[in-house]
Scaffold this motif. Structure first.
Motif: not given
Length: 299
Positions: A196-197, A209-215, A222-223, A235-240
């Motif tokens: 998302s944004n 974690l030393a992971l790259a930003e998903p692409a 829209d959240l 999948g796994v989401a990063l949410v507010r």
């Protein structure tokens, strides 16, 4: 208290009054959206019930009798009294206070709208017009009383008041991949990370974690759509927290790891100076702050 005499059928009274006023069954039928036959039948039934002729009939022409004219005038007066009494009970349009509110779609749909019923219960004289927009609206030009924005509080020309902060964290559906869920942050290296944004990089840093930003894949602007995709097990989401708390409470989503990251932006109530002092705006502000205080705080 003595029992009142039984009233004639109300539909028959309406049909008769209209027919007597027009002295024409067809016009009465048009006024009441009925057929000529229905008017005739109801008038006949009323005459039989009262035991008196209300019309003199000459083919399809009718003329109201003196008794019928007096009765029709009494019905009209009673109907007028009822209408006036009913109008007196209704709040006048001048008494209704309108409150226009705009908010970002995710906050409007997932936090504000489900709670607005309690505000209406407390303030039945206020009509709320709720708009959801991802665009930064000109509140003055569009005559909007209140805006709820997610940002850093710099809104020139508007009264701005911070409402609450926000955090974000990863969530996942209990049915994700039909198997064991990620247990440690490093397990996300093999997971499908929804985008998302809100970038993943700050949370990766907080989790060590030393992971790259998903692409690649879908970018959800829209959240609510992001939440829906996560609930569906995509999948796994990063949410507010504010956006996802309903699904977490219901068990449709599960928080992962207990590691949170503060958002760089907060929720703000903004209002044009000319609207900020309105009674309905003050009532909404007080109610909103009380709702936020009573809401489950993010852990």
């Amino acid at each position: 208290m003595s029992e009142l005499p039984r009233l004639p059928n109300f539909s028959a009274l309406r049909a008769f009054e209209a027919a007597a006023r027009h002295e024409n069954f067809s016009r009465a039928a048009e006024e009441l959206c009925l057929t000529h036959g229905a008017i005739s039948h109801q008038v006949r039934a009323l005459e039989e019930e009262l035991g008196v002729s209300l019309f003199i009939r000459n083919g399809r022409q009718v003329r109201v009798t003196p008794e019928g004219k007096r009765f029709a005038e009494a019905i009209a007066r009673a109907a007028d009294d009822i209408a006036r009494a009913a109008q007196a009970l209704r709040p006048s349009q001048d008494a209704i206070q309108r409150l226009s509110v705009t908010a970002i779609p995710s906050f409007a749909a997932r936090w504000l709208a489900p709670r607005l019923g309690s505000f209406i219960d407390q303030h039945p004289d206020i009509e709320v017009i709720l708009q959801a927009s991802s665009q930064l609206q000109d509140l003055v030009k569009e005559n909007i009383d209140v805006g709820i924005r997610f940002g850093q509080g710099r809104y020139p020309g508007l009264v701005s008041e911070r409402l609450m902060g926000e955090i974000y964290y990863p969530v996942v559906s209990p049915n994700y991949r039909h198997g064991p869920l990620p247990v440690e942050p490093r397990d996300l290296a093999d997971a499908v990370l929804l985008r998302s944004n809100e970038p993943w990089a700050p949370w990766f840093k907080a989790a060590g974690l030393a992971l790259a930003e998903p692409a690649g894949g879908v970018m959800f602007e829209d959240l609510s759509m992001l939440i829906r995709s996560c609930v569906d097990g995509d999948g796994v989401a990063l949410v507010r927290h504010v956006v996802a708390m309903q699904e977490i409470a219901s068990g449709h989503l599960i928080r992962l790891f207990g590691i949170t990251c503060p958002c760089a932006e907060d929720y703000y109530l903004v209002s044009p100076p000319g609207a900020y002092g309105k009674p309905q705006v003050r009532a909404f502000r007080d109610w909103l702050k009380a709702e936020i205080a009573n809401a489950q705080p993010p852990a």
